[in-house]
Write an enzyme that holds these catalytic residues in place. Structure first.
Site, short mmCIF file in Angstrom:
data_model
loop_
_atom_site.label_atom_id
_atom_site.label_comp_id
_atom_site.label_asym_id
_atom_site.label_seq_id
_atom_site.Cartn_x
_atom_site.Cartn_y
_atom_site.Cartn_z
N LYS A 206 -1.48 64.72 45.10
CA LYS A 206 -1.59 64.22 43.72
C LYS A 206 -2.01 62.74 43.72
O LYS A 206 -1.28 61.88 44.22
CB LYS A 206 -0.25 64.32 42.99
CG LYS A 206 -0.40 63.97 41.51
CD LYS A 206 0.91 63.76 40.81
CE LYS A 206 1.40 62.34 40.90
NZ LYS A 206 0.53 61.36 40.22
N THR B 198 8.62 50.93 45.71
CA THR B 198 9.92 51.11 46.36
C THR B 198 10.87 51.88 45.45
O THR B 198 11.66 52.71 45.90
CB THR B 198 10.49 49.74 46.77
OG1 THR B 198 9.59 49.18 47.74
CG2 THR B 198 11.87 49.85 47.38
N CYS C 56 -0.53 46.63 49.02
CA CYS C 56 0.91 46.50 49.30
C CYS C 56 1.15 45.55 50.47
O CYS C 56 2.22 44.96 50.58
CB CYS C 56 1.57 47.85 49.52
SG CYS C 56 0.50 49.02 50.30
N GLU D 270 7.69 41.92 44.51
CA GLU D 270 6.27 42.26 44.63
C GLU D 270 5.61 42.14 43.25
O GLU D 270 6.04 42.77 42.29
CB GLU D 270 6.14 43.69 45.15
CG GLU D 270 4.72 44.04 45.50
CD GLU D 270 4.59 45.44 46.09
OE1 GLU D 270 5.26 46.36 45.59
OE2 GLU D 270 3.79 45.60 47.02
N GLU E 166 5.59 54.94 52.36
CA GLU E 166 4.97 53.62 52.52
C GLU E 166 5.10 52.93 51.18
O GLU E 166 4.48 53.32 50.19
CB GLU E 166 3.51 53.79 52.95
CG GLU E 166 2.95 52.53 53.57
CD GLU E 166 1.96 51.86 52.66
OE1 GLU E 166 2.38 50.89 51.98
OE2 GLU E 166 0.79 52.30 52.59
P1 ADP Z 1 2.79 52.03 41.44
O1 ADP Z 1 3.81 51.03 41.01
O2 ADP Z 1 2.00 51.66 42.62
O3 ADP Z 1 2.02 52.66 40.32
P2 ADP Z 1 4.41 54.37 41.58
O4 ADP Z 1 5.44 54.51 42.63
O5 ADP Z 1 4.83 54.26 40.17
O6 ADP Z 1 3.58 53.15 42.10
O7 ADP Z 1 3.32 55.52 41.67
C1 ADP Z 1 2.81 56.01 42.88
C2 ADP Z 1 2.61 57.50 42.75
O8 ADP Z 1 3.87 58.12 42.56
C3 ADP Z 1 1.76 57.90 41.56
O9 ADP Z 1 0.94 58.99 41.96
C4 ADP Z 1 2.79 58.34 40.55
O10 ADP Z 1 2.30 59.28 39.61
C5 ADP Z 1 3.85 58.97 41.43
N1 ADP Z 1 5.20 59.02 40.86
C6 ADP Z 1 5.73 58.26 39.87
N2 ADP Z 1 7.03 58.61 39.64
C7 ADP Z 1 7.31 59.62 40.51
C8 ADP Z 1 8.49 60.40 40.79
N3 ADP Z 1 9.63 60.21 40.13
N4 ADP Z 1 8.42 61.34 41.76
C9 ADP Z 1 7.29 61.52 42.47
N5 ADP Z 1 6.16 60.83 42.25
C10 ADP Z 1 6.15 59.88 41.29
#
Ligand code: ADP
Length: 491
Positions: A196, A250, A304, A401, A270
């Site tokens: 995804k 994180t 990152c 961050e 990561e």
């Molecule tokens: P960023 O702050 O870099 O956007 P996120 O951690 O919010 O990072 O998002 C990174 C990925 O994780 C995206 O593909 C997002 O849709 C997905 N994501 C967000 N929330 C969840 C969750 N609770 N479980 C699994 N994947 C998630």
């Protein structure tokens, strides 16, 4: 006098202005609507829902993409399981390798299209997507294709068995490259995939789905589904997933750790970073300044492992600061499709708001802020490259961050002092050291608690070298031989 000043200003402005050199959008064929790539075909979502993805450089809509719900995730996982049991794990490794090579080659053939779409959907400068993201993504497929039939050499005297179905969730900062980092080693080791992309940057992953179709990969070996956090959570919680590979924040990493605790699912995470970039007084200062610019400002700070904390030895602080400000004044912020652009658009309104929030926090905490004197386009999400000095080690801008073109600078006197400061963070993804002395490099690299330490360079990547973090930056390594490890059971 006024006239003289105006002439000077004119000279200065024209020195910084280049004729526009935009890359043509013609290379990018974007459909109006994208379905989910499941079992080798684009399928309408069972959810019946779609959402828009927009160009952050001008806020225009690019396409609608499907929003997968739990039933769609289940369908994708079933397709991946079926392909795993019936086809992929049984296929001779050298045959698997041929498919992976083919994906790499088609990516190269369509490199220009991929680069333009990456820039349109994510906002990063075309120079970055064209010269770094797309070639490095193809290189990952080439590299891991090479390993597919050589696992006996990667793991001598052991048998490497695939794990099964890998659920892979990636962020918006390197959409195509992260997809390659995740898919290539999984396929090389005989796993199948449900991937995804992030909700703001789904288009190159969907193009990759078309490339995978073109490469004739057996249906179901790679499934690419789109959606936001809820779709990611449905992948994480699906009982028939054997491994989660996640790159992102994180906070979400912690949610995933909790969700899979007590299950047999393996994980590599990561997560965030707050890299220290350290300049010693004996460093080649001009190169170091360029390394700092490359480490935090190119790519909008959307990395990152970005070198967001600069530590400068006190005796050279004035020189480094002056040179940094001079260089900052020459950076071009603007249209990401223009080949002259150094800093493109911030990926989303939400991310721009987060960066602005931190700029306010920095000022409130008493730090001094310097913003580059560049003009910003009227439309789209942009941020001036910004430097904070007079920063306390405990301040939030030095600890958290920000994920934007924002640098904090602190000074130090001794090695021990800078090590203490550099390691004083919940993160530990990367760091950089600039010095003329080899012994100092070894001393620092062994004591810095970061997964990657660059010496006299920054942000260098290669498919053969492992990447990953310490502490709250996550665990597991991607890239290189170590990257294979994360997708096998050794018996
Ligand atoms: P960023 O702050 O870099 O956007 P996120 O951690 O919010 O990072 O998002 C990174 C990925 O994780 C995206 O593909 C997002 O849709 C997905 N994501 C967000 N929330 C969840 C969750 N609770 N479980 C699994 N994947 C998630």
């Amino acid at each position: 006098m006024a006239t003289k000043n105006n002439t000077l200003k004119l000279k200065f402005d024209s020195a910084r202005k280049y004729a526009p050199a935009p890359e043509s959008k013609a290379a990018a064929k974007i459909d109006a609507k994208y379905d989910l790539f499941i079992n080798g075909k684009f399928e309408k979502p069972l959810s019946k829902k779609y959402f828009a993805t927009t160009n952050p450089a001008n806020e225009e809509k690019l396409a609608d993409v499907a929003e997968a719900n739990a039933a769609d995730v289940d369908k994708a996982v079933k397709a991946a399981r079926n392909a795993y049991e019936k086809t992929w794990k049984k296929m001779p490794a050298k045959e698997r390798a041929k498919y992976i090579y083919r994906i790499a080659r088609v990516m190269q053939e369509r490199a220009r299209e991929l680069a333009v779409i990456e820039t349109l959907d994510g906002g990063k400068p075309i120079r970055e997507s064209r010269d770094f993201d797309v070639p490095t993504a193809a290189n990952h497929f080439f590299y891991y294709a090479g390993w597919a039939d050589k696992l006996a050499y990667a793991f001598p005297n052991r048998n490497a068995h695939p794990l099964g179905v890998a659920g892979q969730i990636i962020p918006w900062n390197f959409p195509l490259l992260m997809a390659a980092w995740k898919i290539a080693p999984a396929l090389a080791t005989g796993n199948t995939v449900v991937l995804k992309p992030a909700e703001t940057t789904p288009l190159t992953a969907l193009k990759l789905a078309q490339i995978i179709q073109e490469a004739d990969l057996p249906p179901g070996v790679v499934n690419i589904i789109t959606g936001a956090g809820a779709t990611g959570a449905a992948i994480v919680n699906h009982p028939d997933i054997n491994k989660i590979a996640f790159t992102g924040s994180t906070d979400v990493g912690k949610i995933i750790q909790k969700a899979i605790a007590g299950t047999a699912k393996k994980a590599t995470l990561e997560l965030g970073g707050k890299a220290a970039n350290i300049i010693f007084e004996d460093a080649p200062i001009d190169q170091a300044v360029e390394g700092v610019i490359n480490g935090i400002f190119f790519n909008q700070g959307h990395v990152c492992c970005a070198g967001s904390r600069l530590y400068v030895q006190e005796s050279v602080f004035k020189e480094v600061y002056r040179k940094l400000k001079d260089r900052l004044a020459t950076l071009i912020v603007g249209d990401p499709l223009d080949k002259n652009t150094d800093i493109g658009a911030i990926n989303s309104k939400q991310q721009l708001d987060t960066i602005h929030k931190y700029l306010k926090i920095g000022l409130k905490e008493g730090a001094e802020m310097y913003e580059a004197p560049c003009e910003l386009p009227k439309k789209g999400f942009y941020c001036r490259p910004t430097i904070f000095t007079n920063v306390a080690q405990s301040s939030r801008i030095a600890q958290e961050e920000i994920f934007g073109p924002v640098l904090t600078i602190q000074t130090f006197r001794t090695d021990d002092e800078v090590l203490e400061k550099a390691n004083n963070t919940p993160y530990g993804l990367s760091a950089g050291v600039w010095t003329d002395k080899g012994s100092k490099i070894f001393n620092m690299t062994t004591r810095l608690r970061a997964g990657v330490v660059w010496a006299n360079t920054f942000n260098q990547f290669d498919p053969t070298s492992p990447f990953g973090g310490y502490k709250e930056s996550g665990y597991g390594r991607e890239g290189g031989l170590h990257g294979l490890n994360a997708y096998v059971n050794l018996v």
